[in-house]
Structures are given as structure tokens and as C-alpha cells.
Design a protein around this motif. Structure first.
Motif, PDB file in Angstrom:
ATOM      1  N   LEU A 270      -5.275   0.732  -1.162  1.00  0.00           N
ATOM      2  CA  LEU A 270      -6.408   1.662  -1.134  1.00  0.00           C
ATOM      3  C   LEU A 270      -6.880   1.929   0.293  1.00  0.00           C
ATOM      4  O   LEU A 270      -7.217   3.061   0.642  1.00  0.00           O
ATOM      5  CB  LEU A 270      -7.565   1.097  -1.966  1.00  0.00           C
ATOM      6  CG  LEU A 270      -7.453   1.246  -3.480  1.00  0.00           C
ATOM      7  CD1 LEU A 270      -8.635   0.584  -4.159  1.00  0.00           C
ATOM      8  CD2 LEU A 270      -7.379   2.713  -3.866  1.00  0.00           C
ATOM      9  N   ARG A 271      -6.923   0.902   1.120  1.00  0.00           N
ATOM     10  CA  ARG A 271      -7.292   1.112   2.523  1.00  0.00           C
ATOM     11  C   ARG A 271      -6.280   2.020   3.211  1.00  0.00           C
ATOM     12  O   ARG A 271      -6.648   2.904   3.992  1.00  0.00           O
ATOM     13  CB  ARG A 271      -7.365  -0.218   3.261  1.00  0.00           C
ATOM     14  CG  ARG A 271      -8.555  -1.084   2.913  1.00  0.00           C
ATOM     15  CD  ARG A 271      -8.746  -2.192   3.920  1.00  0.00           C
ATOM     16  NE  ARG A 271      -9.746  -3.142   3.498  1.00  0.00           N
ATOM     17  CZ  ARG A 271     -11.052  -2.972   3.634  1.00  0.00           C
ATOM     18  NH1 ARG A 271     -11.516  -1.863   4.182  1.00  0.00           N
ATOM     19  NH2 ARG A 271     -11.897  -3.910   3.229  1.00  0.00           N
ATOM     20  N   GLY A 272      -4.999   1.808   2.909  1.00  0.00           N
ATOM     21  CA  GLY A 272      -3.960   2.597   3.563  1.00  0.00           C
ATOM     22  C   GLY A 272      -4.042   4.069   3.218  1.00  0.00           C
ATOM     23  O   GLY A 272      -3.940   4.932   4.105  1.00  0.00           O
ATOM     24  N   ARG A 279      -0.416   4.910   5.974  1.00  0.00           N
ATOM     25  CA  ARG A 279       0.376   4.039   6.849  1.00  0.00           C
ATOM     26  C   ARG A 279       0.359   2.598   6.325  1.00  0.00           C
ATOM     27  O   ARG A 279      -0.632   2.124   5.784  1.00  0.00           O
ATOM     28  CB  ARG A 279      -0.171   4.072   8.277  1.00  0.00           C
ATOM     29  CG  ARG A 279      -0.024   5.429   8.973  1.00  0.00           C
ATOM     30  CD  ARG A 279      -0.579   5.338  10.383  1.00  0.00           C
ATOM     31  NE  ARG A 279      -0.349   6.542  11.159  1.00  0.00           N
ATOM     32  CZ  ARG A 279      -1.218   7.537  11.263  1.00  0.00           C
ATOM     33  NH1 ARG A 279      -2.371   7.464  10.628  1.00  0.00           N
ATOM     34  NH2 ARG A 279      -0.942   8.595  11.997  1.00  0.00           N
ATOM     35  N   ALA A 280       1.480   1.915   6.533  1.00  0.00           N
ATOM     36  CA  ALA A 280       1.613   0.486   6.213  1.00  0.00           C
ATOM     37  C   ALA A 280       1.290   0.180   4.756  1.00  0.00           C
ATOM     38  O   ALA A 280       0.572  -0.775   4.451  1.00  0.00           O
ATOM     39  CB  ALA A 280       0.721  -0.347   7.139  1.00  0.00           C
ATOM     40  N   VAL A 281       1.832   0.989   3.837  1.00  0.00           N
ATOM     41  CA  VAL A 281       1.589   0.756   2.420  1.00  0.00           C
ATOM     42  C   VAL A 281       2.870   0.368   1.674  1.00  0.00           C
ATOM     43  O   VAL A 281       2.844   0.201   0.450  1.00  0.00           O
ATOM     44  CB  VAL A 281       0.951   1.998   1.750  1.00  0.00           C
ATOM     45  CG1 VAL A 281      -0.403   2.306   2.374  1.00  0.00           C
ATOM     46  CG2 VAL A 281       1.879   3.198   1.821  1.00  0.00           C
ATOM     47  N   ASP A 282       3.978   0.225   2.391  1.00  0.00           N
ATOM     48  CA  ASP A 282       5.243  -0.073   1.725  1.00  0.00           C
ATOM     49  C   ASP A 282       5.186  -1.381   0.942  1.00  0.00           C
ATOM     50  O   ASP A 282       5.592  -1.440  -0.230  1.00  0.00           O
ATOM     51  CB  ASP A 282       6.377  -0.135   2.745  1.00  0.00           C
ATOM     52  CG  ASP A 282       6.631   1.203   3.423  1.00  0.00           C
ATOM     53  OD1 ASP A 282       6.091   2.207   2.929  1.00  0.00           O
ATOM     54  OD2 ASP A 282       7.349   1.242   4.436  1.00  0.00           O
ATOM     55  N   THR A 283       4.689  -2.426   1.579  1.00  0.00           N
ATOM     56  CA  THR A 283       4.663  -3.737   0.919  1.00  0.00           C
ATOM     57  C   THR A 283       3.746  -3.760  -0.296  1.00  0.00           C
ATOM     58  O   THR A 283       4.156  -4.216  -1.373  1.00  0.00           O
ATOM     59  CB  THR A 283       4.270  -4.831   1.919  1.00  0.00           C
ATOM     60  OG1 THR A 283       5.245  -4.890   2.971  1.00  0.00           O
ATOM     61  CG2 THR A 283       4.196  -6.189   1.232  1.00  0.00           C
ATOM     62  N   PRO A 284       2.486  -3.292  -0.197  1.00  0.00           N
ATOM     63  CA  PRO A 284       1.641  -3.308  -1.405  1.00  0.00           C
ATOM     64  C   PRO A 284       2.192  -2.446  -2.537  1.00  0.00           C
ATOM     65  O   PRO A 284       2.069  -2.818  -3.707  1.00  0.00           O
ATOM     66  CB  PRO A 284       0.286  -2.804  -0.912  1.00  0.00           C
ATOM     67  CG  PRO A 284       0.534  -2.158   0.387  1.00  0.00           C
ATOM     68  CD  PRO A 284       1.711  -2.869   0.977  1.00  0.00           C
TER      69      PRO A 284
END
Length: 327
Positions: A270-272, A279-284
Motif C-alpha cells: 500500500l505504501r508503494g 516502486r519496490a513492490v515486487d516482494t510484497p
């Protein structure tokens, strides 16, 4: 063991476990390898780095050539902030949207680490939205999403929805919750400020991961599975999510484990999408997808199992009929 004794033993144990899960991370909040950038000429940043490294486990330092590179790293969520050496004195770049508690902590740390004399200037590169300046509304949004997922998964289990029917129920419910939650948090309250449809997807995927996990465990374990799913996603997942602060402010291994549970992964996602343009949402996204796929697979297998049992029932009745006639 008599029923009253079970209650007298089980309730204190459950309360103690809940207090440990919620209170321990809160009481041990401190930076643990918190990513922090340092930018500028080596001669100008050497003293700052030396002071920051006096606490070896607190910060994970990333070095950048100049302010532009450090600013881009903050926007890309590579670091939570960056301390830049400029001709006018030290400058701190923060991103309160990544966690207001972290931004405040970095401000205090930068003030202590900066050389004596010039005051540290601060700039919020990615601020929180006006509708949620302290980030408290976003933090409060994670628990309702987890509860919605638990309730949906429990209903699917109790109504014995298996196979395609159960899977469609979970998918439709998650989509509707995503739409409703985005309308509330973005359109009305202004808690989120990103792409509206991306927020719908993030909210819906979070609910789907929780509901699928609960329904899948319910399919495999029965009513006990609902309790296990609720414990993982609410009793552990919510306090270990790191959404009110940051995963790196929680004691290890809680900070890491929390990101592998749906509430933690959902909060990071949600922050991403809400503040950092995805950005930086691949892992979640991967974590939530794995939970959803595993739960839906268990539900599908449960449907196949029920189908085989129903098909076998008439055959068993036919085999028993001749013996009944002879008797």
C-alpha cells in the motif's frame, strides 16, 4: 480435563500470547540495519559516517556521489532517508510517507551525527498526504483488511463452499472490498494518494491473501484451520507488520517474519502504490500472491475431494443393496 479448568488455563495463556505478540515489538522499537544514505565528497562525509557507525547494528549505510543520486534512492525506496554534505552545511532528505516514525528518528540521528556548528536542514522528499499527515490512518487500515479477510475465509469454510464456487466467492469479495476500501481511503479520506486502480488492486490482493489462507486452512483442518488462519493474520501478522513504524524498527526476527505474512506485505504494498508510484513492490506482491495461490489451491483440492466422495456414495449404496435384499 474439566471444562472450567480448560477455561482457567486457556484464557490466561491466550492473553499472555497476545500481549507478547503486541507488546514485545512495541517495547523493543529501535533501528536494526535501517537503510540510510550518505552523499557527498568522502572527506566531508567521513566524520558523519564514523558517528553513525558507532551504532553498528542501527544503520545500513548506502553511499552516493551527490544529492541527486541520494534523492532518487529515497524515491525508489532504496533508503528511508539520506544525509547529504552540501556547501551550506549538512542536509537531511527524508520520506515521511515511508513512515513518519522513521523520518523523526532520522532527524534526531542526523542532528547527533552532524558536525558541530551548522544546523541540519531537512527536506521531506515524499511527504505524507494532507489527509493523513501523521500516517496514523494508513496504520489503522491494515487491521480492518485482515479482519475482512478472516471473516470472508471463515464464511466460505462454514458454508462449505469448495472448488469453483469457493474460489469465485473469495475473488469477488476481495475485488469488492478493494473497490470500497479505495473509495474510502483515497477518494474520501485522502489517506492514499497514488493511482486509484493500483490501490484497488493492492487492497483487494491483501484481502484475498488473508481470506484464501483462512479458507484453505479451514478446508484442510476444519474449524481449527479458521483459528490458525486468524492467529497468523491478526494475532501475529498485525503487530508484526511494521506499518505503524517500519519493519526495520522491530526486533529481529519479527521485522522479517512480519513481511512474509499478509498484513506486513499488504502494508508495504500500500505504501508503494499509494506514495511511491509502485516502486519496490515486487516482494510484497509475490508474498501476497503465494498466500492467495496456496489458499485457493487448497480450496480447489477440497472441491475435488468432496466431488469424489459424492460420486462414491451411490456406488457404495448399490453394493449394499443386494446384501440387504438377501437378508
Amino acid at each position: 480435563m474439566p471444562g472450567p479448568v480448560v477455561v482457567l488455563v486457556a484464557v490466561p495463556l491466550l492473553v499472555s500470547f497476545a500481549l507478547w505478540a503486541f507488546a514485545w515489538p512495541a517495547a523493543r522499537t529501535a533501528p536494526h540495519d535501517l537503510p540510510l544514505g550518505v552523499a557527498g565528497p568522502a572527506a566531508a562525509t567521513a566524520r558523519v559516517e564514523a558517528r553513525l557507525e558507532q551504532h553498528p547494528d542501527a544503520f545500513e549505510l548506502h553511499r552516493y556521489a551527490d544529492e541527486a543520486a541520494a534523492r532518487e534512492a529515497v524515491r525508489d525506496r532504496d533508503v528511508y532517508g539520506a544525509l547529504v554534505a552540501t556547501p551550506r552545511g549538512p542536509k537531511l532528505l527524508t520520506a515521511s510517507a515511508a513512515g513518519p516514525a522513521v523520518a523523526q528518528l532520522l532527524t534526531e540521528a542526523a542532528t547527533k551525527a552532524a558536525p558541530e556548528g551548522p544546523r541540519v536542514h531537512s527536506e521531506d522528499v515524499v511527504p505524507t498526504p494532507p489527509g493523513d499527515p501523521r500516517g496514523s490512518a494508513l496504520s489503522a487500515s491494515v487491521l480492518p483488511l485482515a479482519l475482512a479477510g478472516v471473516a470472508t475465509g471463515a464464511l466460505v469454510t462454514l458454508m462449505r463452499l469448495r472448488g469453483t464456487r469457493g474460489m469465485l466467492a473469495l475473488l469477488a469479495s476481495a475485488a469488492l472490498v478493494g473497490l470500497a476500501a479505495a473509495a474510502l481511503t483515497d477518494s474520501w479520506l485522502g489517506v492514499l494518494a497514488g493511482n486509484w486502480w493500483a490501490e484497488v488492486g493492492a487492497l483487494g490482493l491483501t484481502v484475498l491473501a488473508v481470506s484464501s489462507a483462512v479458507a484453505g486452512l479451514g478446508t484442510l483442518l476444519g474449524l481449527k484451520g479458521i483459528g490458525v488462519g486468524a492467529m497468523l493474520t491478526v494475532l501475529l501478522g498485525n503487530p508484526w507488520s511494521g506499518v505503524p513504524s517500519a519493519p526495520e524498527l522491530l526486533p529481529e526476527p519479527i521485522g522479517t517474519l512480519g513481511q512474509w505474512l499478509p498484513p506486513g506485505a499488504g502494508g508495504t504494498l500500500l505504501r508503494g502504490v499509494g506514495f511511491f508510484d509502485g516502486r519496490a513492490v515486487d516482494t510484497p506482491v509475490l508474498v501476497l500472491t503465494v498466500w492467495a495461490v496456496l489458499g485457493l489451491t487448497a480450496l480447489a483440492l477440497g472441491g475435488l475431494r468432496d466431488g469424489r466422495q459424492r460420486a462414491a456414495a451411490p456406488l457404495s449404496a448399490d453394493r449394499d443393496a443386494p446384501s440387504a435384499m438377501r437378508s
